[in-house]
Design a protein around this motif. Structure first.
Motif, PDB file in Angstrom:
ATOM      1  N   GLU A 186      -6.393  -8.703   5.624  1.00  0.00           N
ATOM      2  CA  GLU A 186      -6.452  -7.393   6.269  1.00  0.00           C
ATOM      3  C   GLU A 186      -6.837  -6.325   5.247  1.00  0.00           C
ATOM      4  O   GLU A 186      -6.402  -6.364   4.102  1.00  0.00           O
ATOM      5  CB  GLU A 186      -5.067  -7.091   6.837  1.00  0.00           C
ATOM      6  CG  GLU A 186      -4.967  -5.825   7.619  1.00  0.00           C
ATOM      7  CD  GLU A 186      -3.545  -5.672   8.150  1.00  0.00           C
ATOM      8  OE1 GLU A 186      -3.177  -6.413   9.077  1.00  0.00           O
ATOM      9  OE2 GLU A 186      -2.817  -4.816   7.612  1.00  0.00           O
ATOM     10  N   ALA A 187      -7.658  -5.389   5.665  1.00  0.00           N
ATOM     11  CA  ALA A 187      -8.067  -4.290   4.785  1.00  0.00           C
ATOM     12  C   ALA A 187      -8.290  -3.045   5.640  1.00  0.00           C
ATOM     13  O   ALA A 187      -8.204  -3.104   6.872  1.00  0.00           O
ATOM     14  CB  ALA A 187      -9.336  -4.665   4.041  1.00  0.00           C
ATOM     15  N   TYR A 188      -8.574  -1.948   4.985  1.00  0.00           N
ATOM     16  CA  TYR A 188      -8.893  -0.700   5.686  1.00  0.00           C
ATOM     17  C   TYR A 188     -10.230  -0.194   5.176  1.00  0.00           C
ATOM     18  O   TYR A 188     -10.527  -0.284   3.975  1.00  0.00           O
ATOM     19  CB  TYR A 188      -7.798   0.339   5.453  1.00  0.00           C
ATOM     20  CG  TYR A 188      -6.510  -0.016   6.130  1.00  0.00           C
ATOM     21  CD1 TYR A 188      -6.283   0.348   7.449  1.00  0.00           C
ATOM     22  CD2 TYR A 188      -5.533  -0.756   5.472  1.00  0.00           C
ATOM     23  CE1 TYR A 188      -5.103  -0.004   8.106  1.00  0.00           C
ATOM     24  CE2 TYR A 188      -4.354  -1.120   6.107  1.00  0.00           C
ATOM     25  CZ  TYR A 188      -4.151  -0.731   7.418  1.00  0.00           C
ATOM     26  OH  TYR A 188      -2.995  -1.102   8.057  1.00  0.00           O
TER      27      TYR A 188
ATOM     28  N   GLU B 211     -11.443   1.127   1.445  1.00  0.00           N
ATOM     29  CA  GLU B 211     -10.805   0.469   0.300  1.00  0.00           C
ATOM     30  C   GLU B 211     -11.844  -0.342  -0.462  1.00  0.00           C
ATOM     31  O   GLU B 211     -12.838  -0.796   0.101  1.00  0.00           O
ATOM     32  CB  GLU B 211      -9.723  -0.511   0.768  1.00  0.00           C
ATOM     33  CG  GLU B 211      -8.466   0.117   1.252  1.00  0.00           C
ATOM     34  CD  GLU B 211      -7.413  -0.918   1.615  1.00  0.00           C
ATOM     35  OE1 GLU B 211      -6.242  -0.575   1.508  1.00  0.00           O
ATOM     36  OE2 GLU B 211      -7.750  -2.045   2.014  1.00  0.00           O
TER      37      GLU B 211
ATOM     38  N   LYS C  95      -8.682  -0.471  10.570  1.00  0.00           N
ATOM     39  CA  LYS C  95      -8.333  -1.777  10.007  1.00  0.00           C
ATOM     40  C   LYS C  95      -9.516  -2.736  10.185  1.00  0.00           C
ATOM     41  O   LYS C  95     -10.137  -2.758  11.248  1.00  0.00           O
ATOM     42  CB  LYS C  95      -7.111  -2.338  10.725  1.00  0.00           C
ATOM     43  CG  LYS C  95      -6.516  -3.557  10.081  1.00  0.00           C
ATOM     44  CD  LYS C  95      -5.341  -4.095  10.861  1.00  0.00           C
ATOM     45  CE  LYS C  95      -4.123  -3.213  10.703  1.00  0.00           C
ATOM     46  NZ  LYS C  95      -2.922  -3.785  11.356  1.00  0.00           N
TER      47      LYS C  95
ATOM     48  N   SER D 151      -2.775  -7.409  -0.661  1.00  0.00           N
ATOM     49  CA  SER D 151      -2.382  -8.626   0.050  1.00  0.00           C
ATOM     50  C   SER D 151      -1.730  -9.655  -0.882  1.00  0.00           C
ATOM     51  O   SER D 151      -1.487 -10.795  -0.485  1.00  0.00           O
ATOM     52  CB  SER D 151      -3.607  -9.239   0.739  1.00  0.00           C
ATOM     53  OG  SER D 151      -4.560  -9.661  -0.218  1.00  0.00           O
TER      54      SER D 151
ATOM     55  N   ALA E  56      -7.867  -4.133  -1.682  1.00  0.00           N
ATOM     56  CA  ALA E  56      -7.397  -4.914  -0.530  1.00  0.00           C
ATOM     57  C   ALA E  56      -6.785  -6.234  -0.986  1.00  0.00           C
ATOM     58  O   ALA E  56      -5.781  -6.682  -0.420  1.00  0.00           O
ATOM     59  CB  ALA E  56      -8.558  -5.158   0.425  1.00  0.00           C
TER      60      ALA E  56
ATOM     61  N   ARG F  40       0.847  -1.198   0.000  1.00  0.00           N
ATOM     62  CA  ARG F  40       0.000   0.000   0.000  1.00  0.00           C
ATOM     63  C   ARG F  40       0.880   1.245   0.000  1.00  0.00           C
ATOM     64  O   ARG F  40       1.979   1.230   0.546  1.00  0.00           O
ATOM     65  CB  ARG F  40      -0.869   0.036   1.242  1.00  0.00           C
ATOM     66  CG  ARG F  40      -1.970  -0.975   1.253  1.00  0.00           C
ATOM     67  CD  ARG F  40      -2.850  -0.799   2.481  1.00  0.00           C
ATOM     68  NE  ARG F  40      -4.026  -1.598   2.365  1.00  0.00           N
ATOM     69  CZ  ARG F  40      -4.112  -2.874   2.750  1.00  0.00           C
ATOM     70  NH1 ARG F  40      -3.066  -3.451   3.277  1.00  0.00           N
ATOM     71  NH2 ARG F  40      -5.223  -3.548   2.591  1.00  0.00           N
TER      72      ARG F  40
END
Ligand code: FES
Length: 101
Positions: free
Chosen positions: A27-29, A32, A16, A41, A37, A2
């Motif tokens: 994991e993502a935010y 997004e 998060k 990853s 995402a 990222r």
């Protein structure tokens, strides 16, 4: 991977969250897209073509092609490049046109 900081654009990373891709926790935010995402990853194959079993991933990134179609929470043909990721979302790679039953 990222972008953590940008020389011109100032942005704040949101909270998060986690979702599942092929039963693997990712994991993502918040804010997004699912596609962003997944790319972050290291997952670049979003679907497999019907005729020749070819991998497809992100292409236009703005909802104008069909390269990023995936199965999201059991629903096929979701354009993941324009779909915001949510906590606990179940994302699967789509084979061909997706199961419409
Ligand atoms: S990458 Fe083209 S519609 Fe999503």
């Amino acid at each position: 991977m990222r972008i953590e900081e940008h020389p011109v654009i100032d942005f704040k990373r949101k909270n998060k969250i986690h979702f599942f891709f092929e039963d693997k926790k990712i994991e993502a935010y918040e804010g997004e897209t699912v596609a962003a995402a997944l790319i972050a990853s290291g997952n670049i194959t979003f679907r497999i073509t019907d005729k020749h079993d070819r991998p497809r991933g992100l292409f236009c990134s703005v909802g104008k092609c069909a390269s990023c179609l995936m199965v999201v929470d059991g629903k096929p043909n979701v354009m993941t490049c324009v779909t915001p990721v949510r906590e606990g979302m179940l994302v699967k790679r789509q084979k061909g046109k997706g199961d419409l039953t």
